[in-house]
Write an enzyme that holds these catalytic residues in place. Structure first.
Site, PDB file in Angstrom:
ATOM      1  N   SER A   1      -5.411  -3.951  -8.099  1.00  0.00           N
ATOM      2  CA  SER A   1      -4.698  -3.892  -9.371  1.00  0.00           C
ATOM      3  C   SER A   1      -5.122  -2.737 -10.264  1.00  0.00           C
ATOM      4  CB  SER A   1      -4.855  -5.209 -10.111  1.00  0.00           C
ATOM      5  OG  SER A   1      -6.205  -5.404 -10.459  1.00  0.00           O
TER       6      SER A   1
ATOM      7  N   HIS B   1      -0.405  -9.282  -6.495  1.00  0.00           N
ATOM      8  CA  HIS B   1       0.249  -8.115  -7.100  1.00  0.00           C
ATOM      9  C   HIS B   1       1.276  -7.483  -6.157  1.00  0.00           C
ATOM     10  CE1 HIS B   1      -1.624  -7.321 -10.976  1.00  0.00           C
ATOM     11  NE2 HIS B   1      -2.765  -7.742 -10.466  1.00  0.00           N
TER      12      HIS B   1
ATOM     13  N   LYS C   1       2.900 -13.742 -11.750  1.00  0.00           N
ATOM     14  CA  LYS C   1       3.177 -12.310 -11.907  1.00  0.00           C
ATOM     15  C   LYS C   1       4.672 -12.041 -11.687  1.00  0.00           C
ATOM     16  CE  LYS C   1      -1.543 -10.791 -11.466  1.00  0.00           C
ATOM     17  NZ  LYS C   1      -2.581 -11.523 -10.737  1.00  0.00           N
TER      18      LYS C   1
HETATM   19  C1  LIG Z   1      -3.796 -12.368 -10.866  1.00  0.00           C
HETATM   20  C2  LIG Z   1      -4.509 -12.554  -9.592  1.00  0.00           C
HETATM   21  C3  LIG Z   1      -5.037 -13.798  -9.216  1.00  0.00           C
HETATM   22  C4  LIG Z   1      -5.007 -14.973 -10.140  1.00  0.00           C
HETATM   23  O1  LIG Z   1      -3.730 -15.534 -10.224  1.00  0.00           O
HETATM   24  P1  LIG Z   1      -3.483 -16.766 -11.195  1.00  0.00           P
HETATM   25  O2  LIG Z   1      -2.356 -17.506 -10.557  1.00  0.00           O
HETATM   26  O3  LIG Z   1      -3.166 -16.210 -12.531  1.00  0.00           O
HETATM   27  O4  LIG Z   1      -4.743 -17.574 -11.212  1.00  0.00           O
HETATM   28  C5  LIG Z   1      -5.622 -13.918  -7.978  1.00  0.00           C
HETATM   29  N1  LIG Z   1      -5.716 -12.863  -7.126  1.00  0.00           N
HETATM   30  C6  LIG Z   1      -5.245 -11.648  -7.463  1.00  0.00           C
HETATM   31  C7  LIG Z   1      -5.364 -10.514  -6.484  1.00  0.00           C
HETATM   32  C8  LIG Z   1      -4.637 -11.446  -8.692  1.00  0.00           C
HETATM   33  O5  LIG Z   1      -4.177 -10.243  -9.027  1.00  0.00           O
END
Ligand SMILES: *Cc1c(COP(=O)(O)O)cnc(C)c1O
Length: 398
Positions: free
Chosen positions: A185, A213, A244
């Site tokens: 990210s 992502h 996301k």
């Molecule tokens: C955002 C993210 C998470 C966490 O996701 P949530 O559903 O908000 O807990 C886990 N792994 C990665 C790679 C992320 O970017």
């Protein structure tokens, strides 16, 4: 009471040192829905370039309607974990929909991807086994690995020579699992899943990809890195989030081989001891996956927008990290400069965040932008113009 007084002093000191290091995180308050244009509590309206709202679904009317409909038909909350009385037909439908979307055998839901990652390793592997993890993997993977007794190996970000060495060292163990984020990210680079897969075959390892992502973003139809590298159905474990690209509310999942999912239902602690996702989230997620299975309009627009934005920014002279996702890291290197740029851009009506150590390595400060299918050309152009103006003022570009 007396005990707290000492602890209170200790915390106050710690908080002060976070502040004086310039690392204290403030929260800016938004009073509108999450969207391309958002309203801040100050009354200022700004264009948003820092949400994970890749497909622009956070305030999508059809999703909101699907959530409302599910609430009307299935209620507000489940008041239970899945195996006691927390499983509705909606939860099973959503699991089937996720498996179809990713071309996998089964899926299991969690309250968040943080929980999916927290609950995936410990039930499957023990001290006889090895986990080989990318150094830049998400915090939830790191925490999940810590909860598991497997022997840990770490390889430098996307470094296949290092991965190979770690795999050689891990031949001592019974089972091996390579773990990687699909998209990292902070840079926006995609994990080289084709090469990881080849090494996994060569060294008798399984593979897990966190598509948080990348799902909805990477691959021609947004199925993630397994689509990009033609590996649909080949990867043992995929985790992901609804938080996301898929509407951005909450909820996560693990999908993959059916015996793995079956074992997680029996032994994964965040699944067994935490509430079912609410019907509104399940209903909206079913709608979203079905919609994306039938249309690539949003993906196409996202890919177009991202290519347009990155090219214009490069042409303007900005130093952009190579990206294969919807993340665009504008490298500034200096921590204070990244904060100054973000502040100036906000005055220009552009909401972005500057990242610096310890979120990124020392001397690697940057502005990270996230492009959305909801951005129109005029939004992208306004952002690019604001960057050029600020960049000239602050001597970043000529
Ligand atoms: C955002 C993210 C998470 C966490 O996701 P949530 O559903 O908000 O807990 C886990 N792994 C990665 C790679 C992320 O970017």
């Amino acid at each position: 009471m007396k005990a707290y007084k000492k602890f209170q002093e200790y915390l106050a000191n710690e908080l002060d040192s976070i502040r004086s290091a310039g690392l204290y995180k403030e929260e800016r308050i938004i009073v509108s829905p999450q969207s391309v244009s958002i309203k801040l509590q100050s009354g200022q309206e700004v264009l948003n370039f820092c949400a994970n709202n890749y497909l622009g679904l956070s305030d999508n009317k059809n999703l909101i309607d699907a959530a409302k409909k599910a609430m009307d038909s299935h209620g507000y909350g489940m008041s239970s974990v899945r195996f006691i009385c927390g499983t509705q037909d909606l939860h099973k439908q959503l699991e089937t929909t996720i498996s179809r979307f990713f071309g996998t055998e089964d899926a299991i839901l969690y309250a968040a991807c943080f929980d999916a990652n927290g609950g995936v390793f410990e039930p499957l592997l023990d001290e006889n086994d090895a986990i080989i993890s990318d150094a830049l993997n998400h915090a939830s993977i790191i925490d999940g690995v810590r909860l598991c007794k497997a022997v840990r190996y770490r390889y430098a970000n996307a470094d296949m020579n290092d991965l190979e060495q770690q795999l050689q060292a891990a031949q001592k163990q019974r089972f091996r699992l390579i773990v990687t984020d699909g998209v990292f990210s902070m840079d926006g680079n995609v994990a080289p899943l084709d090469k990881i897969y080849e090494l996994a075959k060569k060294y008798d390892a399984m593979v897990m990809v966190d598509e948080s992502h990348s799902a909805g973003v990477v691959g021609k139809t947004g199925r993630g890195t397994t689509e990009q590298f033609n590996l649909r159905g080949e990867i043992e474990i995929i985790t992901g989030t609804f938080g996301k690209a898929f509407g951005g509310a909450i909820g996560g999942f693990t999908t993959g081989k059916k015996e793995i999912i079956a074992m997680l239902r029996q032994r994964s602690r965040p699944y067994l001891f935490s509430n079912s996702i609410p019907p509104a989230v399940a209903g909206a997620a079913i709608y979203t996956f079905n919609y994306l299975e039938n249309s690539t309009v949003l993906q196409d627009k996202l890919h177009e927008n991202t290519a347009y934005f990155i090219e214009k920014m490069k042409n303007a002279g900005f130093d952009i990290k190579p990206s294969q996702s919807a993340i665009c890291a504008v490298m500034l290197y200096d921590a204070k400069l990244s904060q100054d740029v973000a502040k100036r851009l906000l005055e220009e009506g552009i909401y972005v965040t500057g990242f610096y150590y310890p979120v990124v390595p020392k001397g690697q400060a940057r502005i990270r932008l996230q492009i959305s299918a909801a951005h129109e050309r005029e939004h992208l152009d306004k952002c690019i113009q604001a960057f050029i103006k600020t960049g000239k003022e602050l001597d970043i570009i000529k």
